[in-house]
Structures are given as C-alpha cells and as structure tokens.
Design a protein around this motif. Structure first.
Motif, PDB file in Angstrom:
ATOM      1  N   PRO A 120       0.818  -1.224   0.000  1.00 38.49           N
ATOM      2  CA  PRO A 120       0.000   0.000   0.000  1.00 38.49           C
ATOM      3  C   PRO A 120       0.848   1.269   0.000  1.00 38.49           C
ATOM      4  CG  PRO A 120      -0.962  -1.615   1.477  1.00 38.49           C
ATOM      5  CD  PRO A 120       0.349  -2.181   1.033  1.00 38.49           C
ATOM      6  N   ALA A 123       2.248   1.737  -3.431  1.00 39.37           N
ATOM      7  CA  ALA A 123       1.195   2.133  -4.369  1.00 39.37           C
ATOM      8  C   ALA A 123       0.882   3.616  -4.221  1.00 39.37           C
ATOM      9  CB  ALA A 123      -0.054   1.296  -4.140  1.00 39.37           C
ATOM     10  N   ARG A 124       0.796   4.098  -2.972  1.00 44.41           N
ATOM     11  CA  ARG A 124       0.491   5.518  -2.746  1.00 44.41           C
ATOM     12  C   ARG A 124       1.656   6.403  -3.203  1.00 44.41           C
ATOM     13  NH1 ARG A 124      -1.402   6.267   3.313  1.00 44.41           N
ATOM     14  NH2 ARG A 124      -1.757   8.406   2.538  1.00 44.41           N
ATOM     15  N   ALA A 127       1.638   6.524  -6.961  1.00 42.63           N
ATOM     16  CA  ALA A 127       0.514   7.363  -7.403  1.00 42.63           C
ATOM     17  C   ALA A 127       0.852   8.834  -7.259  1.00 42.63           C
ATOM     18  CB  ALA A 127      -0.739   7.026  -6.601  1.00 42.63           C
ATOM     19  N   GLN A 134      -2.246   7.087 -10.361  1.00 45.52           N
ATOM     20  CA  GLN A 134      -3.247   7.524  -9.394  1.00 45.52           C
ATOM     21  C   GLN A 134      -4.651   7.436  -9.979  1.00 45.52           C
ATOM     22  OE1 GLN A 134      -2.762  11.510  -7.716  1.00 45.52           O
ATOM     23  NE2 GLN A 134      -3.399  10.653  -5.763  1.00 45.52           N
ATOM     24  N   LEU A 137      -5.805   3.877  -9.842  1.00 51.22           N
ATOM     25  CA  LEU A 137      -6.144   3.416  -8.488  1.00 51.22           C
ATOM     26  C   LEU A 137      -7.483   3.965  -7.997  1.00 51.22           C
ATOM     27  CD1 LEU A 137      -2.673   3.577  -6.709  1.00 51.22           C
ATOM     28  CD2 LEU A 137      -3.998   1.522  -7.261  1.00 51.22           C
ATOM     29  N   LEU A 138      -7.936   5.092  -8.579  1.00 49.18           N
ATOM     30  CA  LEU A 138      -9.241   5.632  -8.167  1.00 49.18           C
ATOM     31  C   LEU A 138     -10.368   4.655  -8.484  1.00 49.18           C
ATOM     32  CD1 LEU A 138      -8.967   9.390  -9.256  1.00 49.18           C
ATOM     33  CD2 LEU A 138      -8.818   8.433  -6.939  1.00 49.18           C
ATOM     34  N   LEU A 153      -6.481   0.522   1.092  1.00 49.79           N
ATOM     35  CA  LEU A 153      -5.796   1.241   0.015  1.00 49.79           C
ATOM     36  C   LEU A 153      -6.765   2.179  -0.705  1.00 49.79           C
ATOM     37  CD1 LEU A 153      -3.308   1.708  -1.771  1.00 49.79           C
ATOM     38  CD2 LEU A 153      -4.129  -0.158  -3.237  1.00 49.79           C
ATOM     39  N   ARG A 154      -7.954   1.683  -0.984  1.00 48.01           N
ATOM     40  CA  ARG A 154      -8.935   2.533  -1.667  1.00 48.01           C
ATOM     41  C   ARG A 154      -9.212   3.791  -0.846  1.00 48.01           C
ATOM     42  NH1 ARG A 154     -12.460   2.113  -5.525  1.00 48.01           N
ATOM     43  NH2 ARG A 154     -14.008   3.161  -4.235  1.00 48.01           N
ATOM     44  N   VAL A 157      -6.143   6.108  -0.983  1.00 48.02           N
ATOM     45  CA  VAL A 157      -5.942   6.723  -2.300  1.00 48.02           C
ATOM     46  C   VAL A 157      -6.957   7.839  -2.539  1.00 48.02           C
ATOM     47  CG1 VAL A 157      -6.157   6.297  -4.775  1.00 48.02           C
ATOM     48  CG2 VAL A 157      -4.780   4.764  -3.368  1.00 48.02           C
ATOM     49  N   ASP A 160      -5.979  10.788  -0.419  1.00 53.69           N
ATOM     50  CA  ASP A 160      -4.841  11.474  -1.027  1.00 53.69           C
ATOM     51  C   ASP A 160      -5.298  12.335  -2.206  1.00 53.69           C
ATOM     52  OD1 ASP A 160      -3.145  10.259   0.764  1.00 53.69           O
ATOM     53  OD2 ASP A 160      -2.456   8.702  -0.633  1.00 53.69           O
ATOM     54  N   TRP A 161      -6.147  11.759  -3.036  1.00 52.20           N
ATOM     55  CA  TRP A 161      -6.625  12.463  -4.228  1.00 52.20           C
ATOM     56  C   TRP A 161      -7.369  13.738  -3.847  1.00 52.20           C
ATOM     57  CZ3 TRP A 161      -5.729  13.191  -9.036  1.00 52.20           C
ATOM     58  CH2 TRP A 161      -6.715  13.663  -9.926  1.00 52.20           C
TER      59      TRP A 161
END
Length: 815
Positions: A120, A123-124, A127, A134, A137-138, A153-154, A157, A160-161
């Motif tokens: 995770p 992945a972040r 992204a 990124q 991953l959305l 993770l979802r 993410v 973060d977005w």
C-alpha cells in the motif's frame, strides 16, 4: 449466463475453460453493450479469483485488485487486464511466486496484461509520482484475497486524491490538453481514436476523477449515455478487427456499423460525434468550474483578511438581462427568459463579443423557459444573430454551448440535418455544421471588405445547409436559404441576395480554376449569375471564407489570385455609370416643424419616440420592422454638431443603429437659412431610454463646450475592467472616388463600439471638413458608414486632402 454459470458448465477453472467460456460470450449476439462488458468482467473476475485461490497459500496480507478500465468493469473484447497484486510486505519469494502463478496463465492466453506488485505504501508513493497510476487506483476494485487490505488502500488513495486535488487537477487538465493537441477532436475526425482524442473515453475517465475530488462535478445529463455509446463502438471495433485497437479506421467503419445494427458508416460517425460533443462540452464546463473554485480558494483568504468577511460577487453588465460574473456570462437577476425570446441570442452575442463562456446554468435556464421567436424574427434577434456570427473565434464555444442544450435546432430547425454530419472528402477537416461555423469565423475577418457584412455572415452560416438533403447541395441550399432568411426577417431583396450567394457559393472558385478567363463567354456567364456589383463583392468574400474554413488544401495564393482576376473581370462587365449621392426625400411636416423651431430658438430641438412594432398581419410583405426608436434632432447649422450628438448618445448608453444627417434649407418665407436635420434610430444598451429633456439639456451643454464628453467616456471606460475578448479586424477607411460629383465620399467600416461615431465626428472636425450628409448603419457589430464631406466652401476635397483625411481617420480609429 454469469461467470459462475460458465465455470460450472465447463467444470474447468484453468485457462482452457476460461478461454472457451470467453469465446462463447463474445459470440453471443443477444448480449451486446453493457451487459456483455459486465458479463466479461464477471467471467474474468471468477477466473482470476480461482487462480489466486489455487496459488495463494495464505490469503491474509495479500490481495488481487483490478484497476483502471477493468476496475470499472468495462472490459471490451480486447481490453488490457489492469491488475495490482497488493501485499503487506511479507515474504518476497512467496509474493513473487504468487505473481508468476497469476500472470503466466494470462500471458498464455495471449491477453494483454498491465500488472504491478506493490505494498500500500508503494502504491500511494507511485501514485503521488505518476498521475496515470493515481487515476487507475481511483477505480480500484477487489477481486480476491485480503479484502481489508484492498479497502484500506482505496480509502487512502481517495483521501490522497482529495487532499492533493488543488495540485493534481491542473496537472490532469494539462494532460488532457496535451493529448487533445496530439490526437485532435473526436467529434470531427474521419478516423478517430475513440480513447485518446478529445471527447473520447480518456476524457470521460478524467471527468470521473474530477468528481471523485469533490472539488467540482461534470454536467451529468447525457454523459453516461455518451460514454456507453463510445464503449459500444469500441466493442464492435474489437470484434470486427480481432485486435486491441481504439482507432476507427475508414476500412472498418461499415463492418462496425453493421455490428451495431446501424444503417451505414455515416450513421455510425454521427453517433460517435454526438457522444464526443457531449463529453467535450462537459469537459469544458467542468474544467472551467475547477478553475473558478481554485481561484476562489486562492483569493478568499486574502479578501477575508482585508475586508473581514466574504465579499459580494461583482457583476458587470454586458447587455439587457446579461451580466458577467466570475469570468462567465450569466443572466441578470431581473432577467425574465420566459418573457424575452431574444434573450438567448442577446446573451450569446454578448458572450462572444466579450470572449467569455456562457454559464451552463444560464443556457439551461434559457433552454427550459424561453418562448420561441415569432416568425419573422424581430429585428433585434436578427441583429444579435449577426453579432454572434461576426464575433470571430469565440463564436465557436458559445455556439456549442447553445447547441448542447438544443437551442440552435430550436432557432434554426434546418440545422438538425447538418449537425454532426461527416464529410468524406480528404479536403474537408470538419463536419458540415462545424464547417459552417468556421466559415462564419473566417468571414468575420473579411467584413471590412463588403458593404453588407450581415449578408456575408449569414450566407457563411447557410452556404452548405443543403448538404443534409439529397441532390446538389447548392440547389437544395438555395431553397432552404430563402426560407431561413425570410424567417429571420430579411426583406425580399436581401432574401434574394442570400439565396444567390448560397446557390453560387462554388461559382467563382470552380470557374477560376476550370475555365478560360480570357473567353468573354466565361465572364458573361458569371456576371449574369451574380447580377450586381454588391453581390459579386459578397460572393468573393464568401468564396475565400469557405475555402479557408475547409482545410489547408482548399486555398492558396495561386487560387486566390485566380479568383481575384475573375472578380476584376466580372466587376468590369457589371460596371455602369458612377453612383451619385441619392437625392434626399422631402422633409416631413414634423421634420420641417422641428427645423423651424430650431432656427427660431437658436438651439437644438429633438423628438424621441418609440414606434410600436407592427403586428405581422399589418406589416408589409417582406418589410422588416425597424430596430430601436426614432430620434429626430434639428440644430442650426454650426460646427461640431455630429460629435456633440454622437457623444451625448454615447454618454447615455444609447447605441446608434442607423443615422442620417443632412442640411435642410428653410422655406423662403422664414429666412434663407440652413438647419442640420438628424434622423437617427437608437436603442438602449440596457435599461430604459432617457427622457428627451435630459438628452436636449446635455446636447446644449455639448454644443457650448461645457460638457466634457471625451472625459466622461474615458472615465466610464476606466471604471470597467478590460476584457480580452475577440480582436476585431482593423477599421478600414477609404475614399469612394466618383461616388458623387458634389462631395467627397469617405467610407468607414469598423467594429461598432460605444463612442465610435463620436470619435469619427471629432476626427472630421479636426480635419476641417464639413459633413454635408451621412448614412450610418450598424449591422450586427459592424459599423458601415458613408460621409459626404466638402471643404468650407462647399466643394469636394482635392484628391490629396481626401486621401490624407481618410488616412488620419483610420489611424484615429485604430488608436
């Protein structure tokens, strides 16, 4: 049949069973579109979950995640599988072995795979460094393994977005713009890339990402359907070609159309173009809103600190019922679309002239509540249409905003036949409808060359309108143009000219490039078809605008020289005796009364009256109703009358639509004296007309020099922010030699603007010439004026003085 049903039937969760079930699904004709994409995603989910379960010794701390298009469940027949093997950082060897047992079966089947193996945190971090990662991953969706790991993770993410949206959304917008620059606009391409071109599937995905940021949202109406339509076409394209392609090549269009049950390839392209327009327009609106929100967030803290509270939103008036707010054109609070059928055209013209977008809310409100225009249109509606068409490049975006909500087809029902119509000609780069608007844009650059810019602009809009009908489009277009021009409100003579322009819009280019110009019969045939010098002037400009709007291969210096040579020969054939200044009509009783009163009082006398528009049944056949109200002014002949009157009207925000000035000799029983008679038609920019007493009082002050008109106008201009808008063609001032034996005729063609006539009058005063008479017309946003000037002794100007006066006047207007 679901993926589970298929697996039970085959009793094989290995590659062979999945491949057979997949093949059967893709060959099913009863389940096209979303059901098939969903079923294919479900079948693939079950297969991959089976592979994961068989390969993973301990599912805790590891999960298989679908991302990107697969994460959205949008699997076309040849789509990539976008997969992420997510783990908590456990045994690297075990993770690598698991990955091999997942990826190799996919490769063995020949499926395209986009894969990654990350924790995770990795992945972040990735992204944060790569916007495309990124975005993928959305749309993350859990397939198998540790559900909690995927869910965490979802959540991270998305957080973060949303936190990084002020920084990432401008990056995403720039990414979309770069892709559009490379790939072009889907709604116009003959071989479009359904995914990468502007208005394609990538843009639809970007709109989802904007919505996920909670910063702005796209207009939802029609968006899901447009996206579904493009996905359906891509499915059919994959099945027709057997390849993972997104480019809709010409040779495959008939087969794709047949696969979708459509009539032919043109029908297919029209559907693609319509979908692309919805997505493109939604993108424009959304990115505008993103910009507005980000600007607001950046400015608000400073304003709060300075003012101690939230400031009121500034609204600048643009036209009656139309204001600018936060960089968009919106309706004024007092606007009543349900009572004002001209409002959509007035708002559109104001937006295009200012170079601003029309607010989505304003367009939708007008579409929902505005009554249809009467037939024929009122004069203001016709003038606003001409202004819109003559506004250059901003016209395109404003026109598309009206079209997105159905207002264009409501105003011009014949437009529906050419909307999104492809042109299968290598020379043409636009659809028919966009070509017509492009031609109007090109024509707007040529308005200084013609005496009737309104007819040039409307003929540009209509010249290919017949392409929606069978047969010769010029012949069909002539019939449609007559109907449209009459409905818009042009008189019979203008309807005839417009029909001639549409019927013969290819005549000059075809004759110049295919016929012997030295043959008198060639020139005679063109002269007979055109009929007059003024129509020839319009046809020449229309020919150039049409060719320039077609594409790079349609116009060149060589073609231009051939057409210009033909036009010179035809003009010579059409030339007659030199025109003479028309004899003025005898003054009416009211005009004579005002003139006598002005002479006796020694000051200006005026009458301002609104003439009600006649009912259609009372209106003479083919006679358009006047625009504005009549203003009659009589002033004893003296210097400075023209700039004084024009300046006072500009100060009171009155737009001059037409204007005439002439010297009137009083009857001998009064005294042999001259009075200047001005017969003008004016309209308020917005608000109501001023009282006649106020106009007269200011006119008296302007004539005696106590009213500083130039200062008042400069002060008002400084109070409003400068808008970039559209850069109009430069003014053109010429001397019409031989146009009159008694005066020098100076012709001015310029962009109409507050105070224009005042500036012209001041320049003529400084040149020490006397305005014997004048004829002023405002056609849309174009001023077309003729001034008959003499020396102080009443003689025409010497040629060198005339040329010098014209040059100084043009430099003044350019300044």
């Amino acid at each position: 049949m679901t993926g589970t049903d298929v697996r039970k039937d085959t009793d094989d969760s290995g590659p062979g069973g999945y491949a057979a079930a997949r093949l059967r699904l893709l060959n099913e004709e009863a389940r096209p579109g979303p059901p098939r994409r969903s079923a294919l995603a479900g079948l693939t989910d079950d297969w991959l979950a089976g592979l994961f379960t068989a390969a993973a010794r301990e599912p805790r701390g590891v999960s298989l995640v679908a991302v990107g298009g697969y994460g959205r469940g949008e699997l076309s027949p040849r789509s990539d599988l976008d997969l992420l093997l997510l783990h908590d950082g456990g045994d690297p060897g075990a993770i690598a072995a698991l990955a091999d047992r997942l990826w190799y079966p996919v490769w063995d089947l020949g499926l395209a795979l986009d894969h990654s193996v990350r924790t995770p945190a990795e992945a972040r971090r990735t992204a944060g460094e790569d916007l495309k990662v990124q975005l993928g991953l959305l749309d993350a969706r859990h397939l198998a393994g540790d559900l909690g790991l995927t869910a965490a993770l979802r959540t991270a993410v998305l957080a973060d977005w949303r936190n990084q949206a002020p920084k990432r959304l401008p990056e995403l917008q720039e990414l979309c713009a770069e892709r559009a620059e490379r790939q072009g606009e889907l709604q116009y391409l003959l071989e479009p890339d359904l995914k990468e071109a502007r208005g394609g599937l990538r843009d639809a995905t970007a709109l989802r990402a904007v919505a996920a940021s909670w910063l702005a949202d796209a207009p939802r109406e029609g968006l899901a359907d447009a996206r579904r339509r493009l996905l359906d076409v891509r499915d059919a394209l994959h099945l027709a070609t057997g390849r993972a392609t997104d480019r809709l090549a010409l040779q495959e269009q008939d087969q794709v159309a047949a696969g979708l049950g459509l009539l032919d390839a043109d029908t297919l392209l029209r559907q693609v173009y319509e979908a692309a327009r919805v997505i493109s327009y939604a993108s424009d609106v959304t990115w505008r809103e993103v910009g507005r929100v980000l600007r607001s967030r950046a400015v608000r803290p400073r304003l709060r600190a300075m003012l101690g509270g939230k400031p009121a939103t500034e609204r600048s008036p643009l036209a009656e019922g139309v204001v600018e707010q936060e960089g968009e054109v919106v309706l004024a609070r007092a606007a009543r679309p349900e009572r004002d059928p001209v409002l959509p055209l007035r708002a559109a013209a104001a937006a295009a002239q200012a170079g601003l977008p029309l607010s989505l809310h304003a367009v939708r409100r007008m579409a929902a509540t505005t009554r249809p225009l009467p037939t024929p249109w009122p004069a203001e509606a016709r003038e606003q249409l001409v202004t819109l068409l003559g506004s250059g490049r901003p016209t395109i975006d404003v026109w598309e905003a009206l079209e997105a909500e159905g207002l264009i087809s409501r105003l011009l029902p014949d437009w529906e036949r050419v909307r999104c119509r492809p042109q299968r000609n290598a020379v043409h780069i636009w659809t028919v409808d966009r070509h017509l608007i492009e031609t109007a844009v090109r024509a707007s650059e040529l308005t200084r060359r013609v005496s009737r810019p309104d007819l040039l602009l409307v003929s540009a809009l209509l010249h290919d309108i017949g392409k929606g009908w069978p047969g010769d489009h010029s012949v069909a277009g002539e019939i449609i143009a007559k109907d449209v021009a009459a409905r818009i409100g042009f008189d019979r003579a203008d309807v005839t000219v417009l029909a001639t322009l549409v019927r013969h819009h290819l005549l000059l280019i075809e004759t110049a490039t295919r016929r012997d110009l030295d043959d008198p019969a060639t020139v005679h045939a063109v002269a007979e078809a055109v009929g007059s010098q003024s129509t020839l002037e319009l046809l020449h400009a229309l020919t150039e605008a049409d060719a320039l709007a077609t594409g790079p291969a349609a116009w060149s210096a060589w073609r231009g020289s051939l057409v210009a040579d033909l036009v010179r020969r035809v003009a010579a054939a059409l030339a007659g005796d030199a025109a003479e200044e028309p004899e003025p009509a005898a003054p009416t009783a009211e005009q004579e009364r005002l003139a006598i009163e002005a002479f006796r009082t020694g000051g200006p006398v005026l009458a301002l009256r609104a003439q009600p528009e006649p009912a259609p049944e009372e209106e003479g056949p083919g006679e358009p109703e006047p625009l504005g109200v009549e203003l009659l002014i009589a002033v004893p002949d003296q210097p400075g009358v023209l700039p004084a009157v024009a300046g006072v009207l500009a100060v009171h925000r009155l737009t001059v639509r037409t204007a005439g000035l002439r010297a009137l000799r009083l009857p001998h029983d009064v005294e042999d004296a001259s009075v200047l008679l001005l017969n003008w038609r004016v309209a308020a920019e917005y608000g109501s007309l001023p009282q006649a007493t106020r106009l007269r009082a200011d006119l008296v002050r302007a004539l005696d020099g106590s009213l500083d008109i130039a200062g008042r106008l400069a002060e008002r201009d400084a109070a409003y922010p400068r808008r970039r808008g559209w850069v109009a063609p430069p003014p053109r001032v010429t001397v019409a030699s031989a146009a009159s034996h008694h005066a020098t005729v100076i012709e001015v063609r310029a962009q109409d603007a507050p105070g224009l006539l005042f500036r012209i009058g001041m320049a003529l005063e400084k040149a020490a010439v006397r305005v014997r008479s004048m004829h002023v017309s405002t056609l849309g946003a174009n001023a077309v004026d003729a001034f008959y000037v003499t020396t102080g002794a009443g003689a025409p100007l010497p040629p060198e003085d005339a040329a010098s006066t014209a040059k100084v006047l043009e430099e003044t207007l350019r300044g």
